[in-house]
Design an enzyme around this catalytic site. Sequence first.
Site, PDB file in Angstrom:
ATOM      1  N   LYS A  60      -6.754   6.424  -5.149  1.00 13.80           N
ATOM      2  CA  LYS A  60      -5.810   7.003  -4.469  1.00 13.80           C
ATOM      3  C   LYS A  60      -5.756   8.583  -5.303  1.00 13.80           C
ATOM      4  O   LYS A  60      -5.688   8.492  -6.558  1.00 13.80           O
ATOM      5  CB  LYS A  60      -4.548   6.472  -4.507  1.00 13.80           C
ATOM      6  CG  LYS A  60      -3.337   7.181  -3.848  1.00 13.80           C
ATOM      7  CD  LYS A  60      -2.064   6.534  -3.944  1.00 13.80           C
ATOM      8  CE  LYS A  60      -0.818   7.003  -3.133  1.00 13.80           C
ATOM      9  NZ  LYS A  60       0.396   6.268  -3.127  1.00 13.80           N
ATOM     10  N   SER A  82       2.408   5.610   1.238  1.00 17.67           N
ATOM     11  CA  SER A  82       1.705   6.923   0.932  1.00 17.67           C
ATOM     12  C   SER A  82       0.085   6.836   0.613  1.00 17.67           C
ATOM     13  O   SER A  82      -0.551   7.588   0.552  1.00 17.67           O
ATOM     14  CB  SER A  82       2.235   7.842  -0.173  1.00 17.67           C
ATOM     15  OG  SER A  82       2.305   6.909  -1.212  1.00 17.67           O
ATOM     16  N   SER A 138       4.601   1.997  -0.838  1.00 17.49           N
ATOM     17  CA  SER A 138       3.510   2.741  -0.469  1.00 17.49           C
ATOM     18  C   SER A 138       2.258   2.258  -0.652  1.00 17.49           C
ATOM     19  O   SER A 138       1.139   2.570  -0.200  1.00 17.49           O
ATOM     20  CB  SER A 138       3.184   3.838  -1.511  1.00 17.49           C
ATOM     21  OG  SER A 138       4.360   5.049  -1.093  1.00 17.49           O
TER      22      SER A 138
END
Length: 477
Positions: free
Chosen positions: A84, A159, A183
């Site tokens: 990420k 996210s 997330s």
Amino acid sequence: MSNDTEVTAMPCVVDAARQIRAGALTPVELLEASLTAIKTHNSTLHAFGDVYTEAAREYAETLAEEAAAGRFRGPLHGIPFGIKDLFSTQGLRTTRGSLTALDQVPQQDAPIIARLKAAGAIMVGKTATTEFGWTGSSISRVFGNGRNPWNPALTSGGSSSGSAIAVAARMVPATLGSDGGGSVRIPGSFCGVFALKGTLGRIPTWPWSATEMLSHAGPITRTVRDSALLFDILSGPDPLDHQALPAPTESFYARCDEPLRPLRLAWCPTLFGTSVDAQVAKAVGDAVRLIAGQLPVTVEEKVLPWQDPLPVFEALWAGGRGIAYGKSLGQQMDRLDPGFAALIERAKDFSLASYLAAMQQRAAFASQVHTLFEQYDLLITPTVPILPFDADSTAPPQYPATDSSPVPWARWTPFTYPFNLSGNPAANLPCGWSKSGLPIGLQVVGPRFADADVLQFCAAFEAIAPWDQRLPAMLSG
């Protein structure tokens, strides 16, 4: 396995590690399958930003030579991972999903990255995130809006959007994500993959975050055992994170193979009176009935008297991230995601007194959560009360944004952020499908520090209701 391997043959982490050690698969072959899948699907799904093709190939060659000689750097030797793009990677840019940070290149790896490297993993590239990980949708002006592999017209959730997409679309065996309000669990539910937000501090986080009391780091995987193996590797203290917990005293992976002891489950079809989509309610309800019938558990349906802590969560987000980023990015508001810019504007209304009051209210809510686990071993809820919505929208139509909310996305994911406030381990467990074939997730919450209990239970459910053999149509067709 040859270099023209079908992307649907992408093994999970545990199988890939076993095959590489047995000589049935080489790191080069596995990487090429990963790069082929990324090349085939990334332009549609927007899972990856930077992809380190040549560097990864060179490293895979080295790891293949070492494996052929019987030398292995660690349990992840030769396995490709997506990272990420919130995690700091030494010498590799970390955009954090923002147009304001496109040239940011960290000088040091985050602890989770250092541990992944030490275990022998290959970093294939950076996966998409919403701007500074601020929202549960998959909107991104840096990467393109994340799209769901089960239906690319729909959102993947965020996210950790790119990380969940990459695993569900078989681009890599696993990825790293982070969770400050849902997330990893939100995109885990929407994309049909497993994601555990461990106890706060289980996996160290760094650099410091203005919402450090909410922020967790962890893997996104296709199977529970993959996640357990990665928690074994990534857990433990680090001097960079003052919240990091002591090293676990047992193997999470080994717990997944132990017989499940009798458990007391609190089953909440909803929280705070939230309306749950009928298809979500049916899938999760069916899963709970399967659990009650086939596992050694006692299930009690509950209506918890908790008050929705949304105002507390919003105050901590706005008072933390809004003020911190407002100070550093106040002159670049036109370059920010409009929703994040609105958060910064709203943060100007927060006082120190209101922030401290929210901290006090957080402690009171967390105490309610912890008290529940004096009577029950695990709490079961839907992960998200809705099905995925339009990929180009910030919210489903039944949850329109309001000017009064600094964190509007939290209104459509009310079952995830409460357990960031309390710091409990909470997992998304794929449990069923909508009429149109979209995955649906069940959330499993455990007492603080009981990550192994959550993983063991999830592994027991996976054994009676496996999901990994089912592929998105774009892969199986």
